[in-house]
Scaffold this motif. Structure first.
Motif, PDB file in Angstrom:
ATOM      1  N   GLY A 411      38.954  44.049  54.925  1.00  0.00           N
ATOM      2  CA  GLY A 411      38.892  45.495  54.768  1.00  0.00           C
ATOM      3  C   GLY A 411      40.169  46.247  55.078  1.00  0.00           C
ATOM      4  N   ARG A 442      43.384  47.732  45.661  1.00  0.00           N
ATOM      5  CA  ARG A 442      42.339  47.892  44.624  1.00  0.00           C
ATOM      6  C   ARG A 442      42.165  46.607  43.827  1.00  0.00           C
ATOM      7  N   TYR A 444      42.864  43.547  44.724  1.00  0.00           N
ATOM      8  CA  TYR A 444      42.206  42.517  45.542  1.00  0.00           C
ATOM      9  C   TYR A 444      40.696  42.737  45.560  1.00  0.00           C
ATOM     10  N   ARG A 445      40.314  44.000  45.758  1.00  0.00           N
ATOM     11  CA  ARG A 445      38.884  44.284  45.913  1.00  0.00           C
ATOM     12  C   ARG A 445      38.128  44.124  44.592  1.00  0.00           C
ATOM     13  N   GLN A 446      38.805  44.424  43.462  1.00  0.00           N
ATOM     14  CA  GLN A 446      38.158  44.213  42.162  1.00  0.00           C
ATOM     15  C   GLN A 446      37.953  42.724  41.914  1.00  0.00           C
ATOM     16  N   TRP A 449      35.222  40.875  44.397  1.00  0.00           N
ATOM     17  CA  TRP A 449      34.153  41.850  44.635  1.00  0.00           C
ATOM     18  C   TRP A 449      33.010  41.265  45.459  1.00  0.00           C
ATOM     19  N   VAL A 452      33.888  41.987  49.016  1.00  0.00           N
ATOM     20  CA  VAL A 452      33.623  43.397  49.319  1.00  0.00           C
ATOM     21  C   VAL A 452      32.122  43.611  49.514  1.00  0.00           C
ATOM     22  N   TRP A 455      31.029  42.582  52.940  1.00  0.00           N
ATOM     23  CA  TRP A 455      31.246  43.598  53.986  1.00  0.00           C
ATOM     24  C   TRP A 455      30.039  44.522  54.036  1.00  0.00           C
TER      25      TRP A 455
END
Length: 617
Positions: A411, A442, A444-446, A449, A452, A455
């Motif tokens: 995060g 962004r 990395y998070r896409q 997923w 993410v 989390w």
DNA sequence: ACCTGTACGTA
DNA sequence: CGTACGTACAGGTT
């Protein structure tokens, strides 16, 4: 297996005491004397001995097939092993056992644990024992001391009966190994090397001091260093403390305004800042001195707290924290840790274990697959970032990819990511602007997923836990109000967990927790430190806890054949005779390449090496 | 003698 | 909203 419970009462005085010195130094000190010892075989009556020859008294029992139980066995076990050569089949320790079961809520003392389990009261030591040699006790005093000791032995045995049913046998094996690291030391220290190193450090520090016009105090003290900067016409950099919110000096080596001064046009400023940074870290010097002192007494007993972190990681103990020995800049201290004669030190570290586990536990299958195929995931993510193929040869770009994979999985935000790259590592520092950092975060998070999503699942678990609910995270980890259940049955516990206006918090420190509970019972107001907790952090805690289980299982497996000298989170260090060394290394890598039973589809890998000393492995 | 904040070493 | 530790030191309070 017979269980023999043992507790030593030993001489101490105002200065010669465990409060003032390490366990190692205390037991090896010439003043050491056994006043008496209590011994209980299974649930038989506890025997007390206070004569002049504890060795012959203790040696009347054959321990080779028995377990020896104490509370804080590192202490009593070291006496048994170092003084009397007693090494049982298994060491048991109620102090170690209490940590994973009760986290910070009860405390590790025998008194607190006995009260918690309604076993009875630990006696006050009614004898004025301080400064009194064994022969100076009156009969009546010695009898009272005996009663005190016998009570402790009985409490320890009763406590073990309570704890053992909640404790996996595999973990008992790890406690045994941990105790043996201390009671059966095998690492030798290279005194001449340490002395030369200390001399070199002192010389270097003196030269640094000689290059500036101020004294050591002006470098060490923040306020005095600020004055020294001002006298050269520099406005001392400041920052807002993340802890207190107050303005404070920005004099750390990670404060950019500080390191910028190393390139100040005035060479006197450069020298001053360089001297401050070089003087402020004393770890090499103090640690080297500590090792020299130990080396004059013997080999290196290694004290690790079996369940030091609430995630289950080990932590360092007895003033020598073997888990943070300098390695990046200078390897000298590690090189001073030597294998015994005709032996080798073999070190093997688990490759990217946390990155593999976060992918596995979150179900980020493409990333798990990449690890499975032994692809270079750091380069691959860097290729996404830069829009071209990155390989190991592209050092800077791969470093960015590595930082993404290791940091962004829990995060980390854009600004912190930007700063992490700028601070750098191993001589690589990367400067990007905030927009670029935001783009990478962004991306990395896409791409990841599922991580993410994990989390968020952890965040939901926190909500449920505060409401007394239960459930499971991806069908892998059950949770309830008492915490998140791990594959070995232990829990990650968040003591006094509660929701706040914008998240969650818990009490991470024992004394604070007990203050909080007392205040609640008495209705008194309280002000204690709360620790923030949120989905990304729970994810990290889970991953660290799973990694700790992986390595403990590996330690137990390796320990069946070879001597585990110690461990450093994702690294196992074994000592084996020269003739056995290659075998041992092969076995170690085999064990550390085998996934745990609870995650057969987790790809694990490792790297190993062997040498005469730890630094060269 | 003990407490707090900061820094710094490792993973 | 990277995290987990232990220790040294400065500077304060008890």
């Amino acid at each position: 297996m017979d269980v023999v419970t043992i507790d030593f009462e030993t001489y101490y005085d105002k200065d010669y005491s465990l409060k003032k010195m390490t366990t190692e130094a205390y037991i090896r000190n010439p003043l050491f004397e056994v006043i008496g010892v209590g011994v209980k075989i299974n649930d038989g009556p506890t025997d007390w001995y206070s004569g002049s020859n504890p060795k012959s008294f203790l040696s009347s029992f054959d321990y080779s097939k028995a377990a020896i139980l104490c509370h804080n066995t590192a202490f009593d076990g070291a006496i048994l092993s170092w003084k009397y050569g007693i090494k049982p089949r298994l060491w048991l320790d109620t102090l170690s056992m209490a940590r994973p079961l009760h986290s910070v809520t009860v405390g590790g003392s025998l008194a607190a644990l006995a009260t918690y389990y309604n076993l009875g009261k630990k006696g006050d030591e009614v004898v004025a024992a301080q400064g009194k040699r064994r022969e100076e006790f009156t009969d009546e005093e010695m009898e009272r001391y005996a009663r005190y000791c016998i009570n402790d032995v009985d409490l320890t045995y009763a406590l073990f009966q309570k704890l053992k049913n909640k404790f996996p046998v595999k973990e008992l094996v790890v406690i045994d190994q941990t105790i043996r690291m201390f009671t059966e030391p095998c690492i030798q220290l290279d005194t001449p090397l340490l002395e030369k190193h200390l001399n070199d450090i002192s010389t270097r520090k003196q030269e640094l001091l000689a290059s500036v016009s101020v004294d050591r105090n002006s470098l060490m003290s923040n306020d005095m260093f600020a004055v020294a900067l001002q006298s050269l016409g520099v406005v001392p950099p400041t920052k807002i403390s993340p802890r207190t919110g107050q303005e404070t000096w920005a004099f750390a080596k990670t404060d950019k305004a500080m390191t910028d001064l190393l390139n100040h046009p005035d060479e006197r400023v450069q020298a001053l800042v360089s001297a401050r940074l070089g003087t402020k870290s004393t770890i090499e010097e103090t640690r080297t001195k500590a090792f020299i002192e130990i080396s004059q007494r013997g080999s290196l007993p290694i004290m690790l707290n079996y369940y030091g972190a609430h995630t289950g990681r080990f932590s360092g103990g007895d003033k020598i924290n073997l888990q943070n020995l300098p390695s990046r800049g200078n390897n000298k201290i590690r090189q001073a840790l030597k294998a015994p004669q005709y032996s080798k030190i073999i070190a093997c570290d688990s490759a990217q274990i946390e990155a593999r586990l976060v992918a596995w536990v979150a179900g980020q299958e493409d990333l798990v697959q990449a690890f499975r195929e032994k692809r270079d995931v750091y380069s691959e993510f860097a290729s996404e970032v830069y829009g071209r193929t990155i390989t190991k040869a592209d050092k800077i770009e791969r470093f960015v990819g590595k930082t993404c994979v290791l940091g962004l999985g829990y995060g980390m935000g854009a600004e912190k990511f930007r700063r992490t790259l700028e601070i750098g590592q191993a001589g690589i520092s990367v400067k990007i602007d905030l927009n670029e950092a935001e783009r990478i975060v962004r991306l990395y998070r896409q791409k990841n997923w599922k991580i993410v999503e994990f989390w968020n699942l952890c965040g939901y678990a926190l909500t449920a836990m505060t409401q007394g609910g239960s459930g499971s995270i991806r069908g892998i980890l059950k949770y309830d109000a008492d915490g998140i259940v791990l594959p070995n049955g232990f829990r990650i516990q968040y003591a006094a967990l509660r929701a706040t206006s914008n998240g969650f918090e818990y009490v991470s420190e024992g004394r604070s927790y007990r203050n909080y509970i007392n205040a609640k019972l008495t209705g008194q107001p309280h002000s204690i430190a709360w620790t923030k907790i949120y989905g990304g952090k729970v994810t990290e805690n889970i991953v660290q806890a799973l990694a700790a289980i992986v390595i403990r299982e590996q330690m137990a497996a390796v320990g069946k054949k070879y001597k585990v000298a110690f461990q450093v989170h994702d690294e196992i260090i074994v000592v084996a005779g020269n003739a056995d060394a290659d075998h041992a290394e092969r076995y170690l890598t085999e064990v550390m390449s085998t996934p745990p039973q609870w995650a057969p589809d987790l790809p694990v890998a490792c790297e190993s090496g062997q040498a005469d000393n730890y630094g060269d492995t």
